[in-house]
Design a protein around this motif. Structure first.
Motif, PDB file in Angstrom:
ATOM      1  N   PHE A   3      -5.185 -13.361  -5.382  1.00 52.63           N
ATOM      2  CA  PHE A   3      -6.166 -12.541  -6.079  1.00 52.63           C
ATOM      3  C   PHE A   3      -5.752 -11.071  -6.042  1.00 52.63           C
ATOM      4  CE2 PHE A   3      -8.691 -16.017  -4.054  1.00 52.63           C
ATOM      5  CZ  PHE A   3      -8.915 -16.751  -5.209  1.00 52.63           C
ATOM      6  N   SER A   4      -6.251 -10.319  -6.993  1.00 49.48           N
ATOM      7  CA  SER A   4      -6.084  -8.856  -7.006  1.00 49.48           C
ATOM      8  C   SER A   4      -4.633  -8.427  -6.888  1.00 49.48           C
ATOM      9  CB  SER A   4      -6.908  -8.222  -5.867  1.00 49.48           C
ATOM     10  OG  SER A   4      -8.253  -8.604  -5.944  1.00 49.48           O
ATOM     11  N   ARG A   5      -3.753  -9.145  -7.563  1.00 46.86           N
ATOM     12  CA  ARG A   5      -2.344  -8.770  -7.519  1.00 46.86           C
ATOM     13  C   ARG A   5      -2.137  -7.460  -8.276  1.00 46.86           C
ATOM     14  NH1 ARG A   5      -0.654 -14.923  -8.780  1.00 46.86           N
ATOM     15  NH2 ARG A   5      -0.145 -15.611  -6.659  1.00 46.86           N
ATOM     16  N   PRO A   6      -1.523  -6.468  -7.653  1.00 42.43           N
ATOM     17  CA  PRO A   6      -1.322  -5.185  -8.343  1.00 42.43           C
ATOM     18  C   PRO A   6      -0.210  -5.281  -9.381  1.00 42.43           C
ATOM     19  CG  PRO A   6      -0.325  -5.116  -6.160  1.00 42.43           C
ATOM     20  CD  PRO A   6      -1.033  -6.437  -6.255  1.00 42.43           C
ATOM     21  N   ILE A   7      -0.413  -4.615 -10.509  1.00 39.81           N
ATOM     22  CA  ILE A   7       0.586  -4.617 -11.579  1.00 39.81           C
ATOM     23  C   ILE A   7       0.885  -3.182 -11.977  1.00 39.81           C
ATOM     24  CG2 ILE A   7      -0.312  -6.820 -12.438  1.00 39.81           C
ATOM     25  CD1 ILE A   7      -1.459  -5.229 -14.834  1.00 39.81           C
ATOM     26  N   THR A   8       1.919  -3.022 -12.751  1.00 40.43           N
ATOM     27  CA  THR A   8       2.240  -1.720 -13.327  1.00 40.43           C
ATOM     28  C   THR A   8       2.659  -1.938 -14.771  1.00 40.43           C
ATOM     29  OG1 THR A   8       3.597   0.274 -13.101  1.00 40.43           O
ATOM     30  CG2 THR A   8       4.649  -1.808 -12.541  1.00 40.43           C
ATOM     31  N   GLY A   9       2.366  -0.981 -15.624  1.00 40.00           N
ATOM     32  CA  GLY A   9       2.737  -1.114 -17.024  1.00 40.00           C
ATOM     33  C   GLY A   9       1.676  -1.824 -17.834  1.00 40.00           C
ATOM     34  N   VAL A  10       2.060  -2.243 -19.031  1.00 43.51           N
ATOM     35  CA  VAL A  10       1.139  -2.839 -19.995  1.00 43.51           C
ATOM     36  C   VAL A  10       0.989  -4.330 -19.723  1.00 43.51           C
ATOM     37  CG1 VAL A  10       0.743  -3.290 -22.445  1.00 43.51           C
ATOM     38  CG2 VAL A  10       1.790  -1.138 -21.723  1.00 43.51           C
ATOM     39  N   PRO A  11      -0.251  -4.851 -19.631  1.00 45.19           N
ATOM     40  CA  PRO A  11      -0.458  -6.288 -19.438  1.00 45.19           C
ATOM     41  C   PRO A  11      -0.373  -7.046 -20.763  1.00 45.19           C
ATOM     42  CG  PRO A  11      -2.566  -5.186 -19.423  1.00 45.19           C
ATOM     43  CD  PRO A  11      -1.533  -4.107 -19.603  1.00 45.19           C
ATOM     44  N   GLY A  12       0.816  -7.133 -21.299  1.00 49.92           N
ATOM     45  CA  GLY A  12       1.029  -7.791 -22.577  1.00 49.92           C
ATOM     46  C   GLY A  12       1.472  -9.230 -22.399  1.00 49.92           C
ATOM     47  N   ARG A  13       2.448  -9.657 -23.213  1.00 48.96           N
ATOM     48  CA  ARG A  13       2.973 -11.023 -23.094  1.00 48.96           C
ATOM     49  C   ARG A  13       3.511 -11.268 -21.700  1.00 48.96           C
ATOM     50  NH1 ARG A  13       8.348 -12.354 -23.699  1.00 48.96           N
ATOM     51  NH2 ARG A  13       8.758 -14.614 -23.839  1.00 48.96           N
ATOM     52  N   THR A  14       4.185 -10.291 -21.149  1.00 49.27           N
ATOM     53  CA  THR A  14       4.630 -10.340 -19.754  1.00 49.27           C
ATOM     54  C   THR A  14       4.010  -9.161 -19.010  1.00 49.27           C
ATOM     55  OG1 THR A  14       6.619  -9.021 -20.193  1.00 49.27           O
ATOM     56  CG2 THR A  14       6.811 -11.431 -20.388  1.00 49.27           C
ATOM     57  N   VAL A  15       4.049  -9.239 -17.690  1.00 52.56           N
ATOM     58  CA  VAL A  15       3.473  -8.187 -16.872  1.00 52.56           C
ATOM     59  C   VAL A  15       4.372  -7.964 -15.663  1.00 52.56           C
ATOM     60  CG1 VAL A  15       2.044  -9.769 -15.507  1.00 52.56           C
ATOM     61  CG2 VAL A  15       1.320  -7.395 -15.792  1.00 52.56           C
ATOM     62  N   MET A  16       4.425  -6.729 -15.184  1.00 44.74           N
ATOM     63  CA  MET A  16       5.260  -6.383 -14.036  1.00 44.74           C
ATOM     64  C   MET A  16       4.393  -6.350 -12.781  1.00 44.74           C
ATOM     65  SD  MET A  16       8.429  -5.683 -13.249  1.00 44.74           S
ATOM     66  CE  MET A  16       9.266  -4.882 -14.627  1.00 44.74           C
ATOM     67  N   LEU A  17       4.688  -7.272 -11.860  1.00 44.94           N
ATOM     68  CA  LEU A  17       3.965  -7.346 -10.598  1.00 44.94           C
ATOM     69  C   LEU A  17       4.606  -6.436  -9.560  1.00 44.94           C
ATOM     70  CD1 LEU A  17       3.310 -11.161 -10.049  1.00 44.94           C
ATOM     71  CD2 LEU A  17       1.646  -9.435 -10.678  1.00 44.94           C
ATOM     72  N   LEU A  18       3.770  -5.803  -8.740  1.00 42.25           N
ATOM     73  CA  LEU A  18       4.256  -5.079  -7.579  1.00 42.25           C
ATOM     74  C   LEU A  18       4.246  -6.039  -6.393  1.00 42.25           C
ATOM     75  CD1 LEU A  18       2.290  -1.723  -8.009  1.00 42.25           C
ATOM     76  CD2 LEU A  18       4.629  -2.232  -8.704  1.00 42.25           C
ATOM     77  N   ASP A  19       5.409  -6.363  -5.892  1.00 41.16           N
ATOM     78  CA  ASP A  19       5.499  -7.340  -4.804  1.00 41.16           C
ATOM     79  C   ASP A  19       4.865  -6.789  -3.528  1.00 41.16           C
ATOM     80  OD1 ASP A  19       6.886  -9.026  -6.511  1.00 41.16           O
ATOM     81  OD2 ASP A  19       8.836  -8.187  -5.927  1.00 41.16           O
ATOM     82  N   ARG A  20       4.250  -7.671  -2.751  1.00 51.54           N
ATOM     83  CA  ARG A  20       3.593  -7.269  -1.503  1.00 51.54           C
ATOM     84  C   ARG A  20       3.703  -8.388  -0.483  1.00 51.54           C
ATOM     85  NH1 ARG A  20      -2.864  -7.853  -3.032  1.00 51.54           N
ATOM     86  NH2 ARG A  20      -2.701  -9.939  -3.948  1.00 51.54           N
ATOM     87  N   VAL A  21       3.568  -8.020   0.782  1.00 49.57           N
ATOM     88  CA  VAL A  21       3.617  -8.975   1.888  1.00 49.57           C
ATOM     89  C   VAL A  21       2.469  -8.672   2.838  1.00 49.57           C
ATOM     90  CG1 VAL A  21       6.110  -9.327   1.756  1.00 49.57           C
ATOM     91  CG2 VAL A  21       5.191  -7.498   3.195  1.00 49.57           C
ATOM     92  N   SER A  22       2.126  -9.684   3.643  1.00 47.68           N
ATOM     93  CA  SER A  22       1.083  -9.514   4.656  1.00 47.68           C
ATOM     94  C   SER A  22       1.632  -9.953   6.008  1.00 47.68           C
ATOM     95  CB  SER A  22      -0.154 -10.342   4.300  1.00 47.68           C
ATOM     96  OG  SER A  22      -1.133 -10.243   5.312  1.00 47.68           O
ATOM     97  N   HIS A  23       1.365  -9.136   7.021  1.00 47.42           N
ATOM     98  CA  HIS A  23       1.819  -9.453   8.376  1.00 47.42           C
ATOM     99  C   HIS A  23       0.652  -9.749   9.315  1.00 47.42           C
ATOM    100  CE1 HIS A  23       5.824  -8.171   7.162  1.00 47.42           C
ATOM    101  NE2 HIS A  23       5.327  -7.016   6.749  1.00 47.42           N
ATOM    102  N   ASP A  24      -0.568  -9.852   8.765  1.00 49.68           N
ATOM    103  CA  ASP A  24      -1.744 -10.095   9.608  1.00 49.68           C
ATOM    104  C   ASP A  24      -2.637 -11.180   9.020  1.00 49.68           C
ATOM    105  OD1 ASP A  24      -2.629  -8.734   7.428  1.00 49.68           O
ATOM    106  OD2 ASP A  24      -3.360  -6.979   8.512  1.00 49.68           O
ATOM    107  N   ASN A  25      -1.991 -12.238   8.516  1.00 47.52           N
ATOM    108  CA  ASN A  25      -2.718 -13.397   7.990  1.00 47.52           C
ATOM    109  C   ASN A  25      -3.640 -13.009   6.840  1.00 47.52           C
ATOM    110  OD1 ASN A  25      -3.372 -16.127   7.843  1.00 47.52           O
ATOM    111  ND2 ASN A  25      -5.107 -15.919   9.237  1.00 47.52           N
ATOM    112  N   LYS A  26      -3.126 -12.219   5.904  1.00 45.06           N
ATOM    113  CA  LYS A  26      -3.801 -11.843   4.660  1.00 45.06           C
ATOM    114  C   LYS A  26      -4.966 -10.876   4.846  1.00 45.06           C
ATOM    115  CE  LYS A  26      -1.257 -14.908   2.417  1.00 45.06           C
ATOM    116  NZ  LYS A  26      -0.630 -15.608   3.523  1.00 45.06           N
TER     117      LYS A  26
END
Length: 498
Positions: A21-44
């Protein structure tokens, strides 16, 4: 503050799949979208951005007609609008926030939906929540579909009106309720209701179902209530002219008392509108908090609304100015403002400085987008059924819910789609937005998607469906994925999938 179950659900399920949920993106949410990758070190519990990005196929945005784009005729018009008007009107509408763009946009919206007048608000949620208290109050009754959006529920609560709900899209339940409330009147006093307002949505975003508008119009003639249709998801996305459910069912929109819609889905903009009779809209402009207190819609957003809506309608050539020797004509004829729904917009409906490309001005690209969206929606919905999945909704709905049922499969489906060679972004929905055992994934189709994109989505669903044991639909004859992609045209043209 919270029940034991809510605490258990949050800790044991919701928190463990928060990466979906709530995945951060950058740019225009068109046919494709650019996701900002993220990680969690405390069980989300929290997430940290890694600095990398992932380009993914986008089926999670309400970009129905593909107008969410940073280039093209609409984007060029917005750029010119910013040069001329700046970024903000800096005031509510009733103070100093009304520009000529606001008036032109409202006139164009009224023509687009087939009503006498329209009013624009700067936020879609606030369009409902601030309009309903201005329409109904104490002594009034609101009859609401049980699956109506939260903005409708919130607005009804603010209004102080009584509210009764009926089973989702069940016309038998609705008529039985109408008989009861009309015969019984107000609680305790049994006086007649001051006003009865029925509120429905054109397209329900969680279910993908269309309102049974023809039957509701029959009930409206019989029981004489007022009708409010929320077309947030249907305007621009349904009907041969893109004018929503009234266009889809060939019903005169003037017979509907109030039409509400948003610009955030089909038009690539922001905000919403209320359309109806001129007397009603004039009253709402004085009573609605959206015009009294909220910031007016920014000029850039207004330009996007006018450009995208005009390109769907098409623009009729300007009427030449009459010569001195010609007989006098009405001012409407001279300005080219004569309009018959659902024809092309008159040339005067657009700002004189807005110069759209020919394919947008003649409406050809708008019609192409409408046809492509209709094909993509039908193809995905019927393709999933032929593969053996259980889906909800109407075949022409651009929202296609695929039932997962088991809450644990939601997280797996989302992660497996993202982990593919060409990642796919999907929306998984569970409790409390749906019942606990009715978790689903919603595919939001767009005119920006190609047939190859839909082929790729179907192949991914076919593989993951086998892996997660999701194919429990009842269909007379299942097809293989190769047959589905090869016979796509035949599949779309079928009366219904058996």
């Amino acid at each position: 503050m919270n029940s034991d179950f809510d605490s258990f659900y949050t800790r044991r399920l919701k928190q463990r799949m928060d990466d979906c949920f709530s995945r951060p993106i950058t740019g225009v949410p068109g046919r494709t979208v650019m996701l900002l990758d993220r990680v969690s070190h405390d069980n989300k519990l929290s997430f940290n951005l890694t600095g990398s990005k992932t380009r993914a196929l986008n089926t999670a945005s309400y970009n129905y007609l593909g107008f969410a784009q940073a280039e093209g005729g609409c984007a060029d018009a917005v750029e010119e609008g910013i040069r001329r008007y700046g970024m903000s009107s800096c005031s509510p509408r009733l103070e100093a926030g009304t520009t000529d763009l606001h008036q032109q946009a409202e006139a164009l919206v009224a023509k687009f939906v087939g009503e006498e007048d329209a009013m624009i608000a700067s936020m879609g949620f606030a369009t409902n929540s601030t309009t309903l208290p201005a329409l109904v109050g104490k002594g009034c009754l609101v009859i609401s579909d049980e699956l109506n959006h939260a903005s409708i529920r919130f607005g009804v609560r603010l209004s102080g009106a009584n509210v009764r709900t009926f089973k989702h899209n069940d016309m038998g339940s609705l008529e039985a309720l109408l008989r009861e409330v009309i015969s019984q009147g107000q609680p305790r006093t049994h006086r007649p209701w001051k006003k009865i307002l029925l509120i429905v949505e054109g397209l329900y975003s969680m279910e993908g179902t269309l309102v049974n508008l023809p039957r509701i119009m029959e009930l409206k003639q019989k029981y004489k209530f007022y009708l409010y249709v929320d077309e947030a998801h249907s305007i621009g996305a349904l009907g041969p002219h893109g004018r929503g459910v009234a266009d889809y069912f060939s019903i005169d929109p003037a017979q509907i008392d109030i039409l509400m819609g948003t610009f955030t889905k089909s038009f690539g903009a922001a905000g919403g509108y209320i359309a109806g009779s001129r007397a009603l809209i004039s009253q709402l402009r004085r009573r609605s908090h959206a015009t009294c207190y909220s910031e007016s819609v920014s000029p850039a957003v207004l330009t996007q609304i006018i450009a995208s809506m005009g390109s769907i309608m098409g623009i009729s050539p300007p009427v030449p100015q009459p010569a001195l020797s010609d007989p006098p004509k009405s001012s409407a004829d001279v300005r080219g403002e004569m309009y018959v729904y659902p024809g092309p917009a008159p040339a005067s409906a657009l700002p004189t400085w807005m110069n759209l490309p020919p394919q947008l001005k003649d409406g050809s690209e708008g019609q192409t987008r409408l046809r492509r969206l209709a094909f993509n929606s039908r193809y995905l919905s019927r393709g999933l059924k032929k593969l053996g999945f259980i889906t909800y909704g109407h075949v022409d709905s651009p929202i296609v819910p695929l039932l997962l049922f088991n809450p644990g499969k939601m997280v797996l489906f989302s992660r497996l789609m993202l982990a593919r060679k060409l990642p796919i972004i999907v929306v998984v929905v569970g409790y409390p937005a749906t019942p606990l055992i009715s978790g689903r994934v919603r595919f939001c189709m767009s005119a920006a998607h190609t047939k190859e994109d839909v082929d790729f989505i179907l192949k991914a669903c076919d593989e993951i469906g086998d892996l997660l044991d999701l194919k429990h639909g009842h269909v007379k004859e299942r097809w293989s994925i190769e047959e589905v992609t090869r016979r796509s045209g035949e599949l779309v043209q079928m009366e219904e999938v058996e």
